[in-house]
Design a protein around this motif. Sequence first.
Motif, PDB file in Angstrom:
ATOM      1  N   GLY A  11     -53.136  27.338  -6.928  1.00  0.00           N
ATOM      2  CA  GLY A  11     -53.439  27.157  -5.514  1.00  0.00           C
ATOM      3  C   GLY A  11     -52.453  27.787  -4.570  1.00  0.00           C
ATOM      4  O   GLY A  11     -52.785  28.073  -3.413  1.00  0.00           O
ATOM      5  N   ARG A  12     -51.195  28.018  -5.006  1.00  0.00           N
ATOM      6  CA  ARG A  12     -50.228  28.672  -4.125  1.00  0.00           C
ATOM      7  C   ARG A  12     -50.590  30.145  -3.942  1.00  0.00           C
ATOM      8  O   ARG A  12     -51.249  30.737  -4.779  1.00  0.00           O
ATOM      9  N   ALA A  13     -50.115  30.699  -2.836  1.00  0.00           N
ATOM     10  CA  ALA A  13     -50.345  32.116  -2.550  1.00  0.00           C
ATOM     11  C   ALA A  13     -49.020  32.858  -2.565  1.00  0.00           C
ATOM     12  O   ALA A  13     -47.982  32.323  -2.152  1.00  0.00           O
ATOM     13  N   LEU A  14     -49.059  34.080  -3.067  1.00  0.00           N
ATOM     14  CA  LEU A  14     -47.897  34.960  -3.064  1.00  0.00           C
ATOM     15  C   LEU A  14     -48.104  36.060  -2.035  1.00  0.00           C
ATOM     16  O   LEU A  14     -49.173  36.676  -1.982  1.00  0.00           O
ATOM     17  N   GLY A  15     -47.068  36.313  -1.230  1.00  0.00           N
ATOM     18  CA  GLY A  15     -47.099  37.449  -0.325  1.00  0.00           C
ATOM     19  C   GLY A  15     -46.611  38.689  -1.050  1.00  0.00           C
ATOM     20  O   GLY A  15     -45.528  38.676  -1.639  1.00  0.00           O
ATOM     21  N   VAL A  16     -47.406  39.744  -1.035  1.00  0.00           N
ATOM     22  CA  VAL A  16     -47.088  40.972  -1.771  1.00  0.00           C
ATOM     23  C   VAL A  16     -47.040  42.146  -0.807  1.00  0.00           C
ATOM     24  O   VAL A  16     -47.933  42.320   0.033  1.00  0.00           O
ATOM     25  N   SER A  17     -46.006  42.962  -0.916  1.00  0.00           N
ATOM     26  CA  SER A  17     -45.862  44.171  -0.108  1.00  0.00           C
ATOM     27  C   SER A  17     -45.788  45.372  -1.037  1.00  0.00           C
ATOM     28  O   SER A  17     -45.168  45.304  -2.103  1.00  0.00           O
ATOM     29  N   GLY A  18     -46.390  46.467  -0.627  1.00  0.00           N
ATOM     30  CA  GLY A  18     -46.343  47.685  -1.422  1.00  0.00           C
ATOM     31  C   GLY A  18     -45.749  48.834  -0.630  1.00  0.00           C
ATOM     32  O   GLY A  18     -46.016  48.970   0.565  1.00  0.00           O
ATOM     33  N   PHE A  19     -44.935  49.639  -1.271  1.00  0.00           N
ATOM     34  CA  PHE A  19     -44.420  50.853  -0.647  1.00  0.00           C
ATOM     35  C   PHE A  19     -44.202  51.887  -1.738  1.00  0.00           C
ATOM     36  O   PHE A  19     -44.525  51.645  -2.909  1.00  0.00           O
ATOM     37  N   GLY A  20     -43.704  53.047  -1.362  1.00  0.00           N
ATOM     38  CA  GLY A  20     -43.618  54.129  -2.320  1.00  0.00           C
ATOM     39  C   GLY A  20     -44.944  54.861  -2.398  1.00  0.00           C
ATOM     40  O   GLY A  20     -45.669  54.989  -1.415  1.00  0.00           O
ATOM     41  N   GLY A  38     -39.818  40.203   0.439  1.00  0.00           N
ATOM     42  CA  GLY A  38     -40.340  41.244  -0.417  1.00  0.00           C
ATOM     43  C   GLY A  38     -40.766  42.510   0.297  1.00  0.00           C
ATOM     44  O   GLY A  38     -41.106  43.490  -0.359  1.00  0.00           O
ATOM     45  N   GLY A  39     -40.777  42.532   1.621  1.00  0.00           N
ATOM     46  CA  GLY A  39     -41.198  43.717   2.345  1.00  0.00           C
ATOM     47  C   GLY A  39     -40.098  44.731   2.573  1.00  0.00           C
ATOM     48  O   GLY A  39     -40.321  45.753   3.234  1.00  0.00           O
ATOM     49  N   PHE A  40     -38.907  44.501   2.034  1.00  0.00           N
ATOM     50  CA  PHE A  40     -37.768  45.382   2.283  1.00  0.00           C
ATOM     51  C   PHE A  40     -37.795  46.600   1.367  1.00  0.00           C
ATOM     52  O   PHE A  40     -37.858  46.475   0.148  1.00  0.00           O
TER      53      PHE A  40
END
Length: 280
Positions: A11-20, A38-40
């Motif tokens: 039920g928990r949500a993970l925040g995901v950022s992508g770069f590259g 995680g957005g760094f």
Amino acid sequence: MAGRLVQLSGGRALGVSGFGDALAQRAVVMCHPAPGGGGFDPDPTVSTHWGARIVGIDRPGYGASDAWRAGERPSFATHADDIAHYLSQIESSTSRISAMEIGPFGVVGWGLGGYAALALASRHPHLVDRVALVDVPDPGRFARQSAPQPPFRVADIGIAPAEPAFESTAAGRRIRRMLDAAATQGAAGVQDDFAAAADDDWRRRLRDIRADVLLVYGDQHPTVDAHLDGRRLRRRLPRARVVRVEAGTGLSITTHWPSILNHVAPRHGGVSPPLRDGAP
């Protein structure tokens, strides 16, 4: 802030950022410090052209990720399992859509994020083949520290406020944005990180790590040391070596990002020879 949310089975949500490079076959997981988010991206000018997709995941209580729920014990081992669940989704969807196989993955752990990186490599050795740990504290020495409170400062992640030209650099602005994002939910994330670090669940299987591990330490880092922290960690890891960044400070993650990527994503493309040959 995270670019997308991933729903976990509990039920928990993970925040995901992508770069590259989003189309690259090689993928790298970035585990941020405490406090952090995680957005760094340590250096977008390098990441964009390296030939690797880089994924940052907010740990529980940071940024867009849900905090640990009532009755849940903060745990780097559990967070590593959450990351593994997401990476397995990436593998499955990429193969289904493009018939391109990705994985195993490289992992970068900065500061306390190194514990998450080690937990992932030890619990899911089939998913991880290379790990870079940057200024990661030895657990015994870290246990004597106390969790910082928001608003978070650069000193909380081992960067001296008087760092030369820090305020006016793009890296400095990115780090301050990361610290602001880390405080979105107040002190929840960093307090749970410190609680998770005190638990030995992530340390029990370090001998199971099959990945090549690079431990990077700045000679002038204010809180960690290659001899005291790096060598103690290296003794617990089957395949690890320690490198010292001469005159390196708390900004080694940005100043030596090409060298770090060169370890976790060695088969890259689109990078000039000076950057490509910059391994420590």
